[in-house]
Scaffold this active site. Structure first.
Site, PDB file in Angstrom:
ATOM      1  N   CYS A   1      -3.614   4.811  14.065  1.00  0.00           N
ATOM      2  CA  CYS A   1      -4.243   4.577  12.754  1.00  0.00           C
ATOM      3  C   CYS A   1      -5.752   4.330  12.888  1.00  0.00           C
ATOM      4  CB  CYS A   1      -3.586   3.378  12.070  1.00  0.00           C
ATOM      5  SG  CYS A   1      -4.378   2.999  10.491  1.00  0.00           S
TER       6      CYS A   1
ATOM      7  N   LYS B   1       9.507   0.848   8.416  1.00  0.00           N
ATOM      8  CA  LYS B   1       8.746  -0.401   8.347  1.00  0.00           C
ATOM      9  C   LYS B   1       9.694  -1.606   8.293  1.00  0.00           C
ATOM     10  CE  LYS B   1       5.233   1.978   5.675  1.00  0.00           C
ATOM     11  NZ  LYS B   1       4.738   2.252   4.334  1.00  0.00           N
TER      12      LYS B   1
ATOM     13  N   VAL C   1      -0.886  -0.587   7.373  1.00  0.00           N
ATOM     14  CA  VAL C   1      -1.626  -1.285   8.417  1.00  0.00           C
ATOM     15  C   VAL C   1      -3.096  -0.880   8.279  1.00  0.00           C
ATOM     16  CG1 VAL C   1       0.278  -1.509  10.057  1.00  0.00           C
ATOM     17  CG2 VAL C   1      -1.086   0.589  10.082  1.00  0.00           C
TER      18      VAL C   1
END
Ligand SMILES: N[C@@H](CCC(=O)N[C@@H](CS)C(=O)NCC(=O)O)C(=O)O
Length: 217
Positions: free
Chosen positions: A13, A40, A53
């Site tokens: 990410c 998740k 996130v």
């Protein structure tokens, strides 16, 4: 007693990577908890109202949104300063962080998640190129310095760094020409990639993992 910092992360990410850059710049020790975004966990969904996130848990209090996390870190860990001194320059830095999120990252998302749709790829390339051209102009307008706001590394640089740590994977996908003729952006990218905090924040095997993701493997 000093605070504890736990960054809830996903290794590819770019938004998490920004907050890692800032934590490294500040010399702040932190734990990381990696989650599977395809599955998740409930405890994560309780902490993250958007289900995204990064989340930084500070002494059991969850803070979400990377730009907010980074501003929080700047406030509680003032050294080294990552926002410029003057109000105008600070506002300008925040505006470019918003531009990066709303235009450049949006364009990259269109490109990265095109899944072979030629029209979507073309749209993503156009948006990304347009955003990079605006960044080139902003870099040309600087009076001096290597980084976005001048001589010192700052929050805009931490925000943009994950774009350039992913550039080798962009090249592998045949999208490297997006930087053609953008001399200032190219030099800026080299300066970011040489920065210790940027190298420390980068996920292991990032290029290979990004290429596999982009190819849908
Ligand atoms: N605006 C958010 C964006 C964060 C974001 O998009 N994170 C992605 C991973 S890179 C995510 O968690 N996606 C999961 C989902 O949308 O379900 C930030 O800056 O923190």
């Amino acid at each position: 007693m000093s605070s504890t910092y736990t960054l809830i992360s996903f290794d590819l990410c770019p938004y998490v990577e920004r907050s890692r850059v800032v934590l490294h710049e500040k010399g702040q020790a932190f734990e990381q908890v990696f989650i599977d975004l395809k599955n998740k966990p409930d405890w994560f969904l309780k902490l993250s109202p958007r289900g995204k996130v990064p989340v930084l848990v500070v002494d059991e209090v969850p803070i979400f949104e990377s730009a907010v996390i980074n501003e929080f870190l700047e406030e509680v860990l003032p050294e080294p300063a990552l926002l410029p001194e003057g109000a105008v320059e600070r506002a300008r830095a925040r505006a470019w962080i918003a531009f990066t999120n709303d235009v450049l990252m949006e364009g990259l998302g269109t490109l990265w998640f095109a899944g072979g749709d030629a029209q979507q790829v073309a749209q993503g390339l156009k948006t990304v190129r347009g955003a990079l051209e605006r960044i080139e102009e902003a870099l040309r307008a600087r009076e001096e310095g290597t980084y976005f706001s001048g001589a010192s590394f700052g929050l805009v640089d931490a925000t943009l760094a994950p774009v350039f740590t992913r550039w080798a994977s962009m090249e592998a996908m045949g999208w490297g020409a997006l930087l053609d003729g953008l001399e200032e952006v190219q030099a800026y990218s080299r300066a970011l990639l040489a920065r210790e905090s940027v190298q420390a924040a980068r996920a292991e095997g990032l290029t290979e993992k990004m290429v596999a993701l982009l190819r849908g493997e």
